[in-house]
Design an enzyme around this catalytic site. Structure first.
Site, mmCIF file in Angstrom:
data_model
loop_
_atom_site.group_PDB
_atom_site.id
_atom_site.type_symbol
_atom_site.label_atom_id
_atom_site.label_comp_id
_atom_site.label_asym_id
_atom_site.label_seq_id
_atom_site.Cartn_x
_atom_site.Cartn_y
_atom_site.Cartn_z
ATOM 1 N N CYS A 9 0.840 -1.184 0.000
ATOM 2 C CA CYS A 9 0.000 0.000 0.000
ATOM 3 C C CYS A 9 0.877 1.235 0.000
ATOM 4 O O CYS A 9 2.091 1.147 0.053
ATOM 5 C CB CYS A 9 -0.870 0.033 1.236
ATOM 6 N N GLY A 35 -1.112 0.682 -5.087
ATOM 7 C CA GLY A 35 -2.396 0.106 -4.718
ATOM 8 C C GLY A 35 -3.525 0.747 -5.480
ATOM 9 O O GLY A 35 -3.646 1.970 -5.481
ATOM 10 N N ASN A 109 1.056 0.791 5.871
ATOM 11 C CA ASN A 109 1.639 -0.003 4.789
ATOM 12 C C ASN A 109 2.507 -1.065 5.430
ATOM 13 O O ASN A 109 3.385 -0.738 6.232
ATOM 14 C CB ASN A 109 2.471 0.898 3.862
ATOM 15 N N GLY A 110 2.266 -2.311 5.061
ATOM 16 C CA GLY A 110 3.043 -3.405 5.634
ATOM 17 C C GLY A 110 2.123 -4.520 6.069
ATOM 18 O O GLY A 110 0.953 -4.540 5.695
ATOM 19 N N TYR A 250 10.702 -4.158 -8.149
ATOM 20 C CA TYR A 250 9.431 -3.998 -8.838
ATOM 21 C C TYR A 250 8.559 -2.864 -8.329
ATOM 22 O O TYR A 250 7.890 -2.178 -9.094
ATOM 23 C CB TYR A 250 8.631 -5.306 -8.699
#
Ligand code: AMP
Length: 451
Positions: A9, A35, A109-110, A250
């Site tokens: 995210c 996201g 995020n995570g 990526y």
């Protein structure tokens, strides 16, 4: 139970700007690649928090009218990416709650690795959950903490969670930013042109809103933003950096700098390393757009083989990965990428992609290039074989769906019907990102997990 919904995210926080929610909105646009399933913003006007969140892209969730209701000089925002599509907008962020100290919103995020145990304990003590998100645990931990001040409650709460978290909290008057002690996911601090502050998952958000990069939030650090004061820093955990190498491979945008280094340069280096360790004679080097572009440029520069745009990408189609069924993924790959027949016909081509996960994309691409008349197709991958799932916030599938966990390189080559296939190795990858020691998490390539 489906938890861990806040995987790859993006988070952003704006503090001390009269158009905070607009800046958060623009920032979320530049973080959209992290996201596409849901987006949301909470703002504070000093008295009250306002939240809007929904499924869909940033552009479709917000409009001028909605943004105008998100008043105040601080705001936090989120874009969500998750594996299988949970349709509930409850699983979008920010997570908002009223509790004994007032109102609070959180973006995350995570991936918390002890989420289920913590949740089970909370439920046993009477907590009622509304979502499947591990982030909701934090709300309960903060609400139930015995400490008097929010700051102390946050510290209390983050000491009970494990795994990967880059978090931004918003209360009526303060904002807090926190990174886990490994610094798995990125989080950077910037200064707005008016003197206010921004924290964001990637620095590409800073460029968009005219902010200047100050520094990364340190692993284990908590930053407190309060009106009229410089951000205060508290070391909650002793830092033991294990940055996610896949951000470079990526995930992050090439114009960002994460963990102190340019993503674009890192990817180009991967291509150069690949050209050195996996050379092959060919007429052209072509990238799988967009992920393979910087590595293909590096490969072409190092090998001297001409770089061409051999595959066209339709940018109006979302990422292929988000579709839950195999059938849908195949269809989306076809819709998304098409060959530049005149460029490819009769040529020996080297195709560069950043990673092979399930193998669907590569197989389709090789076929497509052959159908378009390529005489030979040599697949080169600018990262090592993805053999192990990620528990710290990257959405890789389980081991049985990872092609490299189940097949050797030659078998994969046969499966994707390429004339040859080769990957970058771990040492070359680490060299590409100038990692001199083991401050990176490479579990997706090595299976060496940290927590
Ligand atoms: P696959 O078809 O499953 O082998 O997917 C490989 C493609 O997905 C490559 O082109 C990658 O750029 C991309 N990719 C790699 N990791 C992810 C991820 N975690 N989420 C979405 N796409 C990914």
């Amino acid at each position: 139970m489906r938890e861990n919904m806040n995987e790859k995210c993006a988070v952003v926080g704006i503090f001390g700007h009269e158009e905070a929610s607009k800046l958060a909105y623009f920032s979320l646009h530049s973080l959209q690649h992290r996201g596409q399933e849901a987006a949301g913003i909470s703002s504070s006007d000093g008295e009250k928090l306002h939240t809007i969140k929904d499924r869909g892209l940033v552009m479709s969730v917000f409009n001028e009218e909605k943004l105008s209701t998100l008043s105040g000089s601080s705001a936090i925002g989120h874009t969500r990416y998750s594996t299988a599509g949970n349709d509930s907008i409850l699983d979008a962020q920010p997570v908002f709650a009223r509790y004994d100290l007032g109102e609070m919103a959180i973006v995350h995020n995570g991936n918390l690795t002890n989420a289920e145990e913590v949740r089970a304990r909370l439920i046993k003590r009477g907590a009622i959950f509304q979502t499947f998100m591990d982030t909701e645990n934090l709300i309960h931990l903060i609400a139930k903490s015995e400490q008097d001040k929010l700051l102390d409650r946050i510290i209390d709460a983050v000491q009970k969670i494990e795994g990967a978290f880059s978090l931004v909290f918003l209360s009526r008057t303060k904002m807090f930013a926190m990174r886990d002690r490994f610094g798995f996911r990125p989080l950077s601090l910037g200064r707005l042109p008016n003197g206010g502050y921004i924290v964001a998952s990637e620095t590409c958000a800073f460029d968009l809103v005219g902010a200047t990069f100050v520094r990364d939030v340190e692993p284990g650090e908590l930053l407190i933003f309060e009106e009229g004061k410089a951000p205060q820093s508290i070391k909650v955990f002793e830092p033991t950096p294990k940055h996610c190498i896949f951000e470079y491979v990526y995930f992050a945008r090439p114009d960002s700098s994460v963990f102190g280094q340019s993503v674009y340069e890192s990817r180009k280096n991967m291509g150069k390393e690949l050209a050195n360790i996996q050379p092959i004679e060919a007429d052209l080097v072509i990238p799988v757009p967009d992920g393979g572009v910087p590595a293909a440029i590096g490969y072409a520069q190092e090998s001297g083989i001409p770089y061409e745009m051999g595959i066209m990408r339709n940018h109006y189609i979302g990422r292929t990965f988000i579709e839950p069924t195999q059938e849908m993924r195949d269809l989306k790959v076809k819709m998304k990428l098409s060959p530049m027949t005149d460029i490819i016909k009769g040529k020996k081509v080297i195709v560069i992609d950043d990673s092979i996960v399930r193998g669907t994309t590569s197989r389709r691409i090789v076929r497509m290039l052959k159908e378009a008349g390529a005489s030979e197709v040599h697949m080169r991958v600018s990262s090592p074989p993805t053999t192990d799932p990620c528990f710290y916030g990257v959405d890789t599938p389980s081991k049985e769906n990872l092609i490299a966990a189940n097949m050797g390189v030659q078998e994969i080559c046969d499966y994707i019907e390429a004339d040859s296939l080769a990957y970058l190795d771990e040492a070359s990858l680490l060299r590409s990102v100038n990692a001199s020691d083991d401050t990176y998490c490479t579990a997706c390539f090595t299976g060496k997990y940290i927590v």
